[in-house]
Scaffold this motif. Structure first.
Motif, PDB file in Angstrom:
ATOM      1  N   ASP A  63       0.827  -1.211   0.000  1.00 42.50           N
ATOM      2  CA  ASP A  63       0.000   0.000   0.000  1.00 42.50           C
ATOM      3  C   ASP A  63       0.859   1.258   0.000  1.00 42.50           C
ATOM      4  O   ASP A  63       0.515   2.257  -0.620  1.00 42.50           O
ATOM      5  CB  ASP A  63      -0.920   0.009   1.236  1.00 42.50           C
ATOM      6  N   ALA A  64       2.007   1.176   0.704  1.00 43.55           N
ATOM      7  CA  ALA A  64       2.849   2.371   0.872  1.00 43.55           C
ATOM      8  C   ALA A  64       3.783   2.619  -0.299  1.00 43.55           C
ATOM      9  O   ALA A  64       4.394   3.686  -0.388  1.00 43.55           O
ATOM     10  CB  ALA A  64       3.656   2.234   2.167  1.00 43.55           C
ATOM     11  N   GLY A  65       3.949   1.647  -1.171  1.00 43.06           N
ATOM     12  CA  GLY A  65       4.890   1.790  -2.282  1.00 43.06           C
ATOM     13  C   GLY A  65       5.542   0.459  -2.593  1.00 43.06           C
ATOM     14  O   GLY A  65       5.159  -0.572  -2.038  1.00 43.06           O
ATOM     15  N   VAL A  66       6.552   0.496  -3.447  1.00 43.03           N
ATOM     16  CA  VAL A  66       7.197  -0.735  -3.902  1.00 43.03           C
ATOM     17  C   VAL A  66       8.475  -0.980  -3.110  1.00 43.03           C
ATOM     18  O   VAL A  66       9.290  -0.064  -2.936  1.00 43.03           O
ATOM     19  CB  VAL A  66       7.538  -0.634  -5.409  1.00 43.03           C
ATOM     20  N   VAL A  87       4.367  -2.679 -14.274  1.00 34.73           N
ATOM     21  CA  VAL A  87       3.395  -3.452 -13.476  1.00 34.73           C
ATOM     22  C   VAL A  87       2.722  -2.645 -12.372  1.00 34.73           C
ATOM     23  O   VAL A  87       1.743  -3.098 -11.783  1.00 34.73           O
ATOM     24  CB  VAL A  87       4.042  -4.724 -12.858  1.00 34.73           C
ATOM     25  N   THR A  88       3.244  -1.456 -12.049  1.00 35.30           N
ATOM     26  CA  THR A  88       2.592  -0.635 -11.026  1.00 35.30           C
ATOM     27  C   THR A  88       2.941   0.842 -11.221  1.00 35.30           C
ATOM     28  O   THR A  88       4.022   1.165 -11.713  1.00 35.30           O
ATOM     29  CB  THR A  88       3.014  -1.054  -9.592  1.00 35.30           C
ATOM     30  N   ALA A  89       2.014   1.692 -10.799  1.00 38.30           N
ATOM     31  CA  ALA A  89       2.266   3.139 -10.863  1.00 38.30           C
ATOM     32  C   ALA A  89       2.877   3.632  -9.562  1.00 38.30           C
ATOM     33  O   ALA A  89       3.243   4.798  -9.436  1.00 38.30           O
ATOM     34  CB  ALA A  89       0.953   3.867 -11.132  1.00 38.30           C
ATOM     35  N   LYS A  90       2.974   2.745  -8.570  1.00 42.72           N
ATOM     36  CA  LYS A  90       3.492   3.177  -7.255  1.00 42.72           C
ATOM     37  C   LYS A  90       4.997   3.415  -7.300  1.00 42.72           C
ATOM     38  O   LYS A  90       5.719   2.741  -8.037  1.00 42.72           O
ATOM     39  CB  LYS A  90       3.166   2.116  -6.208  1.00 42.72           C
ATOM     40  N   PRO A  91       5.472   4.352  -6.489  1.00 46.37           N
ATOM     41  CA  PRO A  91       6.915   4.636  -6.462  1.00 46.37           C
ATOM     42  C   PRO A  91       7.691   3.579  -5.667  1.00 46.37           C
ATOM     43  O   PRO A  91       7.119   2.912  -4.797  1.00 46.37           O
ATOM     44  CB  PRO A  91       6.973   5.986  -5.735  1.00 46.37           C
ATOM     45  N   ILE A  92       8.963   3.467  -5.979  1.00 43.71           N
ATOM     46  CA  ILE A  92       9.835   2.597  -5.181  1.00 43.71           C
ATOM     47  C   ILE A  92      10.184   3.359  -3.910  1.00 43.71           C
ATOM     48  O   ILE A  92      10.730   4.462  -3.969  1.00 43.71           O
ATOM     49  CB  ILE A  92      11.096   2.217  -5.979  1.00 43.71           C
ATOM     50  N   THR A  93       9.838   2.766  -2.770  1.00 41.88           N
ATOM     51  CA  THR A  93      10.042   3.474  -1.496  1.00 41.88           C
ATOM     52  C   THR A  93      11.048   2.769  -0.592  1.00 41.88           C
ATOM     53  O   THR A  93      11.478   3.337   0.401  1.00 41.88           O
ATOM     54  CB  THR A  93       8.708   3.597  -0.730  1.00 41.88           C
ATOM     55  N   ARG A  94      11.382   1.515  -0.930  1.00 39.12           N
ATOM     56  CA  ARG A  94      12.287   0.788  -0.031  1.00 39.12           C
ATOM     57  C   ARG A  94      13.108  -0.217  -0.838  1.00 39.12           C
ATOM     58  O   ARG A  94      12.576  -0.849  -1.765  1.00 39.12           O
ATOM     59  CB  ARG A  94      11.455   0.060   1.025  1.00 39.12           C
ATOM     60  N   SER A 154       3.081  -4.511   7.976  1.00 40.11           N
ATOM     61  CA  SER A 154       2.190  -5.432   8.690  1.00 40.11           C
ATOM     62  C   SER A 154       1.138  -5.984   7.747  1.00 40.11           C
ATOM     63  O   SER A 154       0.991  -5.515   6.612  1.00 40.11           O
ATOM     64  CB  SER A 154       1.522  -4.694   9.864  1.00 40.11           C
ATOM     65  N   GLY A 155       0.431  -6.993   8.255  1.00 39.38           N
ATOM     66  CA  GLY A 155      -0.641  -7.601   7.473  1.00 39.38           C
ATOM     67  C   GLY A 155      -0.127  -8.151   6.157  1.00 39.38           C
ATOM     68  O   GLY A 155       0.927  -8.765   6.107  1.00 39.38           O
ATOM     69  N   LYS A 156      -0.852  -7.881   5.070  1.00 40.09           N
ATOM     70  CA  LYS A 156      -0.473  -8.444   3.771  1.00 40.09           C
ATOM     71  C   LYS A 156       0.834  -7.847   3.248  1.00 40.09           C
ATOM     72  O   LYS A 156       1.463  -8.400   2.348  1.00 40.09           O
ATOM     73  CB  LYS A 156      -1.599  -8.238   2.759  1.00 40.09           C
ATOM     74  N   ASP A 157       1.231  -6.685   3.820  1.00 41.37           N
ATOM     75  CA  ASP A 157       2.455  -6.008   3.380  1.00 41.37           C
ATOM     76  C   ASP A 157       3.675  -6.380   4.208  1.00 41.37           C
ATOM     77  O   ASP A 157       4.771  -5.852   4.004  1.00 41.37           O
ATOM     78  CB  ASP A 157       2.266  -4.484   3.459  1.00 41.37           C
ATOM     79  N   LYS A 158       3.511  -7.305   5.164  1.00 40.40           N
ATOM     80  CA  LYS A 158       4.608  -7.627   6.086  1.00 40.40           C
ATOM     81  C   LYS A 158       5.765  -8.313   5.375  1.00 40.40           C
ATOM     82  O   LYS A 158       5.574  -9.147   4.484  1.00 40.40           O
ATOM     83  CB  LYS A 158       4.072  -8.525   7.204  1.00 40.40           C
ATOM     84  N   ILE A 159       6.964  -7.915   5.793  1.00 40.60           N
ATOM     85  CA  ILE A 159       8.189  -8.547   5.290  1.00 40.60           C
ATOM     86  C   ILE A 159       9.019  -8.935   6.508  1.00 40.60           C
ATOM     87  O   ILE A 159       9.245  -8.118   7.404  1.00 40.60           O
ATOM     88  CB  ILE A 159       9.012  -7.562   4.424  1.00 40.60           C
ATOM     89  N   ASP A 160       9.479 -10.187   6.567  1.00 32.57           N
ATOM     90  CA  ASP A 160      10.351 -10.635   7.649  1.00 32.57           C
ATOM     91  C   ASP A 160      11.766 -10.821   7.115  1.00 32.57           C
ATOM     92  O   ASP A 160      11.966 -11.478   6.087  1.00 32.57           O
ATOM     93  CB  ASP A 160       9.859 -11.973   8.222  1.00 32.57           C
TER      94      ASP A 160
END
Ligand code: ZN
Length: 296
Positions: A63-66, A87-94, A154-160
Motif C-alpha cells: 500500500d505504501a509503495g514498492v 506493473v505498477t504506478a506506485k513509487p519505489i520506497t524501499r 504489517s498484514g499483507k504487506d509484512k516482510i520478515d
C-alpha cells in the motif's frame, strides 16, 4: 580438413573481435509474475558480461509503495525502473540489500537517498568498504539495519528479514513475504552448484551448511523460493542444497586430511552425480575456500 578447421578458427576470431567492438546490447530485463503483488526481475548467467544484469530482484507492491529486494548491477537502474513501472504506478520506497555484492547493490544510488535502504548490520559494514559507497555516496548506504531478525510493515504487506550466520558473506539476509508464502534467499542459494564463499567479506564455506540448516528449520510456511541467480525454486530445493553444501564441506575436510591437493579433490568430487541438475563449475572454489579456512 585442416584448412577448414583453420578457416573456422579465423571466422571465430573475427566474430569475437566484432563482438568486442559492437555497441552495448540494449539493457533488457525479463519479469516474472509470482503473485498479484509480487514480481521477479530475473537474473541472467553471471559471467556473460553482455547480458548479465545482476541477481534476481523481488518487486513487492505494498500500500505504501514498492519494495525491491536487491537492485542489480550499476548501469541497470533505468531498466529496473522501466520494468517496475510496467506493473505498477506506485513509487519505489524501499530497497532491501540481501548482501554487499555489486550485482545486488549496484543501483542504490540510482534510486536515490529518499528511498529507505535496509540490510543486515554486517552487510552495511561490508558496503562501507566499497568504492561505490564512499564519500558523497555514503548516503546510499543502508539507513536501517538489524542484527538477527526484523519485520517491516504489517498484514499483507509484512516482510520478515532473517540473519542466520556466515555463508556467502558475513551479512546475508533471507527475506520472507509471509502473506504470499515466498522466500528470497539472496546468494545463500544462488544456483545448483558449489557455493561462492566470499572470505574477503566474511563469507564461510565451513559455516555455510550450518547457516542453511537454520533456514530449513526456522523458515516454514513457504511455497516458492526466489534464489539469487536461478529460476524459481521450491523449499525442497533449499533442503537439497543444504545437504549438498554439507556433503561438499565433509568431502573437502576429508580430502584435506588425506593430503589431497584442491585440484585432485575437485577432480574426484562425484557427490554432484547424486544431485540431479547440479553443476560442478564452482566446486573448486568452494573446496579451496574450505582449505583456506581450515589451514593453520
Ligand atoms: Zn553475491
Amino acid at each position: 580438413m585442416k584448412r577448414i578447421a583453420f578457416l573456422g578458427l579465423l571466422l571465430a576470431a573475427g566474430a569475437a573481435s566484432m563482438a568486442a567492438q559492437a555497441p552495448a546490447a540494449p539493457k533488457v530485463i525479463d519479469i516474472v509474475k509470482l503473485k498479484d503483488t509480487l514480481y521477479v526481475l530475473t537474473s541472467s548467467t553471471p559471467g556473460d558480461a553482455a547480458t548479465f544484469s545482476g541477481g534476481n530482484v523481488a518487486v513487492f507492491i505494498t500500500d505504501a509503495g514498492v519494495t525491491l529486494v536487491d537492485d542489480k548491477l550499476a548501469g541497470w537502474g533505468q531498466a529496473v525502473l522501466d520494468k517496475v513501472k510496467s506493473v505498477t504506478a506506485k513509487p519505489i520506497t524501499r530497497i532491501i540489500n540481501t548482501h554487499t555484492h555489486g550485482d545486488h547493490t549496484g543501483n542504490n544510488n540510482f534510486f536515490g537517498a529518499n528511498v529507505e535502504i535496509v540490510a543486515q548490520e554486517n552487510t552495511k559494514t561490508n558496503m562501507e568498504k566499497m568504492d561505490a559507497f564512499k564519500g558523497e555516496n555514503a548516503k546510499f548506504l543502508p539507513g536501517k539495519t538489524y542484527k538477527d531478525k526484523m519485520s517491516l510493515g504489517s498484514g499483507k504487506d509484512k516482510i520478515d528479514l532473517y540473519y542466520f550466520g556466515a555463508g556467502h558473506t558475513s551479512g546475508d539476509t533471507f527475506v520472507v513475504f509471509p502473506a504470499l508464502r515466498v522466500l528470497h534467499t539472496g546468494d545463500m542459494f544462488a544456483w545448483k552448484d558449489g557455493p561462492l564463499c566470499d572470505r574477503n567479506n566474511g563469507g564461510s564455506c565451513v559455516a555455510f551448511p550450518r547457516t542453511l540448516q537454520k533456514v530449513v528449520e526456522q523458515i516454514k510456511d513457504v511455497d516458492t523460493v526466489i534464489p539469487g541467480h536461478s529460476p524459481m525454486m521450491k523449499p525442497s530445493d533449499v533442503r537439497e542444497y543444504q545437504h549438498f553444501t554439507d556433503e561438499l564441506l565433509l568431502y573437502a575436510m576429508d580430502s584435506m586430511k588425506a593430503g589431497k591437493s584442491v585440484d585432485d579433490a575437485t577432480a574426484a568430487f562425484n557427490v554432484v552425480d547424486r544431485y540431479p541438475g547440479y553443476k560442478k563449475e564452482r566446486v573448486k572454489g568452494a573446496i579451496q575456500a574450505v582449505y583456506d579456512e581450515l589451514k593453520k
